[in-house]
Write an enzyme that holds these catalytic residues in place. Structure first.
Site, PDB file in Angstrom:
ATOM      1  N   LYS A  96     -12.740   3.078 -54.897  1.00  0.00           N
ATOM      2  CA  LYS A  96     -12.477   1.696 -54.478  1.00  0.00           C
ATOM      3  C   LYS A  96     -11.142   1.524 -53.760  1.00  0.00           C
ATOM      4  O   LYS A  96     -11.005   0.688 -52.871  1.00  0.00           O
ATOM      5  CB  LYS A  96     -12.515   0.764 -55.693  1.00  0.00           C
ATOM      6  CG  LYS A  96     -13.886   0.659 -56.346  1.00  0.00           C
ATOM      7  CD  LYS A  96     -14.877  -0.078 -55.470  1.00  0.00           C
ATOM      8  CE  LYS A  96     -16.190  -0.354 -56.187  1.00  0.00           C
ATOM      9  NZ  LYS A  96     -17.199  -0.900 -55.256  1.00  0.00           N
ATOM     10  N   GLU A 118     -13.659 -10.015 -56.128  1.00  0.00           N
ATOM     11  CA  GLU A 118     -14.664 -10.110 -57.185  1.00  0.00           C
ATOM     12  C   GLU A 118     -14.746  -8.735 -57.831  1.00  0.00           C
ATOM     13  O   GLU A 118     -14.431  -7.733 -57.198  1.00  0.00           O
ATOM     14  CB  GLU A 118     -16.015 -10.517 -56.604  1.00  0.00           C
ATOM     15  CG  GLU A 118     -16.867  -9.366 -56.035  1.00  0.00           C
ATOM     16  CD  GLU A 118     -16.260  -8.708 -54.802  1.00  0.00           C
ATOM     17  OE1 GLU A 118     -15.471  -9.374 -54.090  1.00  0.00           O
ATOM     18  OE2 GLU A 118     -16.556  -7.534 -54.540  1.00  0.00           O
ATOM     19  N   SER A 385     -17.973   9.381 -57.611  1.00  0.00           N
ATOM     20  CA  SER A 385     -17.209   8.234 -57.095  1.00  0.00           C
ATOM     21  C   SER A 385     -16.119   7.739 -58.030  1.00  0.00           C
ATOM     22  O   SER A 385     -15.171   7.097 -57.592  1.00  0.00           O
ATOM     23  CB  SER A 385     -18.181   7.085 -56.785  1.00  0.00           C
ATOM     24  OG  SER A 385     -18.960   6.778 -57.925  1.00  0.00           O
TER      25      SER A 385
END
Lengths: 403, 265
Positions: A96, A118, A385
């Site tokens: 991220k 969010e 990830s």
């Protein structure tokens, strides 16, 4: 459908990937997304922007991330060599941050003074709070009340980083409602606020912009595998919720015709039950959160609640480029159940000493399934990830252990 | 002439602004909405905005979000919204009805089929909050051939260039969102909205309605002095939610209507 000359040229100037994407937002926001698009187009061609981003990715995030040969997982599956792209080793523990750094630099260029985001599981929220701290922005993170309850550790991390976490009590009180609430905040704070969307979804230019920031994953992977093996992999795979790690991994390989690409969605309790998040397998095209894409919805067009054991995949929509890649057939989409993901979570921990995020565990589960049917001289790359520490409580509960 | 155009022409002759109440279809149930619709014209409604409930109403504040949830829970769906309009048309042939909602239910229904069915039911206009001009050909083109008005929105963030895009293809009336924010959350300064509406009126021959921040008869009257219509939503929906009797909600609508109709005297 005709085969395009390249799968990497989208979207068009209105943000469409075939019939998907676009800009479906309230009129109040239209001038803002045009402003964002212009700012992003300008940044894209500015070497100083890229240089600063690259410096941060190197020295702050710790890139490039390793491409790790998972020797014991390979032996366990008895098939092709399996490589893992280690996005779990990034600062903040997931992919991220790649996107958040790009967006925070853009926010600063645009003269914005407040960041909103969010989050579902909290990984994007943590990354947004992290870059906001690093650049001195106040940050508000919207998080469904249900997710606040099941991801307490990440809520604390965000607060520690100086962000305000607002629990969203509307609708199903999960990620989709957090996104609704962030949009409402943005509509009410049009002049000073930058909306940092966490996945490759939303109104144009977000899907393309987030993809570009995440493409560092696939670009590095491509160079690394060429260096290690002297050739491209036979299969590239990643988990798909909104789909940002997946599109980042896939995009640099899209025009390599010999590379097969698989996305893995969350099948939850099974795609034959109502409790799943397999948007591309079970959804139909619809419009939500600024984009047209596959969507889990009922026959009245009301959005359905998704289910997955991993909060990061617990979303009824998916990024529009994935919808297009699905329809063109360039990428094939599969799913893995909660149980398969937990089994993969345990297996990777035991075999490689790597605790994967539950999201990434879906990709690992798929690898373990397909590796058994592939020849030994093939190569598989899976995107790991994120790291799984955040999921300790969830998995312990499934395994019947008390922490 | 369409019902919307006829109604605004009538009002113009009388030098009156329109009072447009908003209610959510199916809040708290379909029968209540049917009764409300039937009585609204007598209570002073010049046009009626009927909200189509959606699971994810991104442009709405807490009041209308909750109304949507109540309606969906009570089983309201787009086909039933059209039924409500059909029923209303048995008792009222003149009061225009504009549906306000989000695109996905229409997308799922099938845009061309929906336009046809909506017109047959007696719907006069559509406000589709998350369908900007760049994306609305799919709805606007069939709507144009069936005589259904696509009502566009202008906002405080709309500059002159953007306004041209909005007006190109706009029908019925122009809806000015008077605040930057979701429905029912903020209020606005009269002089700012007056200036904004004057700018819109100079740019278009369409009537200009003001909505999103009007909560009292006084505010409605202030807007009705210069705007062609005042829309009140959340304040009415809140009264429905509080369990007020239908006649009390209608009496409140009459108060709002009288404030609007008397504003220019």
């Amino acid at each position: 459908m005709n085969t395009p000359n390249s799968y990497r040229t989208g979207p068009d100037s209105d943000g469409h990937f075939g019939g998907y994407g676009g800009r479906f937002v309230a009129e109040t926001l239209m001038p803002l997304i045009f402003e964002l698009e212009q700012a992003y187009e300008a940044a894209k061609t500015d070497p100083a922007f890229h240089e600063e981003l690259k410096g941060l990715l190197t020295h702050y995030v710790g890139r490039e991330s390793p491409l790790y040969f998972a020797e014991r997982l390979t032996a366990h599956c008895g098939g092709p060599k399996i490589y893992l792209k280690r996005e779990d080793l990034n600062h903040t523990g997931a992919h991220k941050v790649n996107n958040c750094l790009g967006q925070v630099l853009l926010a600063r260029r645009m003269g914005k003074t407040r960041i909103i985001a969010e989050t579902g599981a909290g990984m994007h929220g943590v990354a947004a709070a992290t870059v906001s701290a690093r650049f001195g922005f106040p940050c508000v993170v919207y998080m469904g009340e249900v997710d606040v309850e099941r991801q307490k550790a990440n809520v604390f991390r965000m607060r520690l980083l100086g962000a305000e976490v607002r629990a969203v009590k509307s609708g199903s009180r999960t990620l989709k409602d957090a996104m609704n609430e962030a949009m409402r905040d943005w509509v009410a704070n049009v002049s000073d606020t930058f909306y940092m969307i966490g996945t490759a979804a939303g109104p144009h230019p977000y899907p393309a912009m987030v993809r570009d920031f995440q493409s560092v994953i696939g670009t590095e992977t491509r160079a690394q595998i060429l260096e290690r093996e002297g050739r491209l992999p036979d299969l590239v795979t990643a988990c798909v919720g909104g789909g940002s790690n997946a599109i980042g991994m896939f995009h640099p390989f899209l025009d390599d015709a010999d590379v097969e690409i698989h996305g893995v969605e969350a099948a939850g309790k099974g795609t034959d039950t109502p409790y799943h998040a397999a948007t591309l397998s079970k959804g139909i095209p619809g419009v939500l959160h600024g984009q047209r894409s596959y969507l889990l919805q009922d026959d009245d067009g009301q959005v359905l609640e998704a289910h997955s054991i991993s909060a990061g995949l617990d979303y009824p929509g998916v990024g529009p480029e994935h919808s297009w890649l699905r329809d063109t057939g360039r990428v094939k989409y599969f799913s893995a159940t909660d149980k398969e993901a937990v089994d993969a979570f345990v297996a990777l921990s035991r075999l490689e000493g790597i605790i994967p995020a539950l999201e990434s565990s879906h990709a690992i589960a798929h690898v373990m399934r397909v590796a058994r049917q592939m020849e030994k001289d093939k190569l598989i790359v899976a995107c790991l990830s994120g790291r799984g520490d955040k999921d300790a409580n969830t998995v312990a509960a499934v395994l019947g252990e008390k922490i | 002439m369409s019902r919307i155009a006829a109604r605004f022409e009538e009002l113009k002759k009388a030098n009156r602004a329109a009072f447009i109440p908003f209610i959510t279809a199916g809040d708290p149930d379909g029968e209540t909405t049917a009764a409300m619709l039937e009585k609204l014209p007598a209570a002073g409604a010049d046009l009626i905005e009927l909200g189509v409930p959606f699971s994810d109403p991104m442009a709405d504040g807490p009041s209308i979000q909750a109304a949507s949830q109540r309606a969906l829970k009570a089983g309201m769906r787009l086909t039933k919204v059209l039924e409500l309009v059909r029923r209303f048309r048995k008792t009222d042939a003149k009061t225009p009805i504009v549906l306000m909602g989000y695109y996905n239910p229409i997308h799922k229904y099938g845009t061309a089929l929906f336009v046809k069915d909506a017109v047959e039911a007696g719907v006069d206009g559509l406000i589709t909050v998350d369908l900007p001009p760049e994306e609305d050909d799919v709805l606007r083109l069939p709507a144009a051939s069936h005589g259904l008005d696509i009502v566009r929105l202008a906002t405080p963030t709309t500059n002159d260039e953007r306004l041209k895009t909005i007006l190109n293809g706009a029908g019925g009336f122009l809806y000015y969102v008077s605040i930057t924010g979701v429905t029912g959350t903020k209020s606005f300064a009269d002089d700012e909205v007056h200036a904004a509406v004057a700018r819109l009126q100079a740019a278009t021959g369409l009537p200009c309605a003001v909505g999103f921040g009007i909560k009292t008869p006084e505010r409605a009257a202030a807007v009705a002095k210069f705007a062609d219509a005042a829309v009140v939503g959340s304040a009415i929906v809140d009264r429905m939610a509080s369990g007020a009797k239908l006649e009390d909600v209608l009496a409140y609508c009459t108060e709002l209507a009288e404030a609007v109709h008397g504003a220019r005297i």
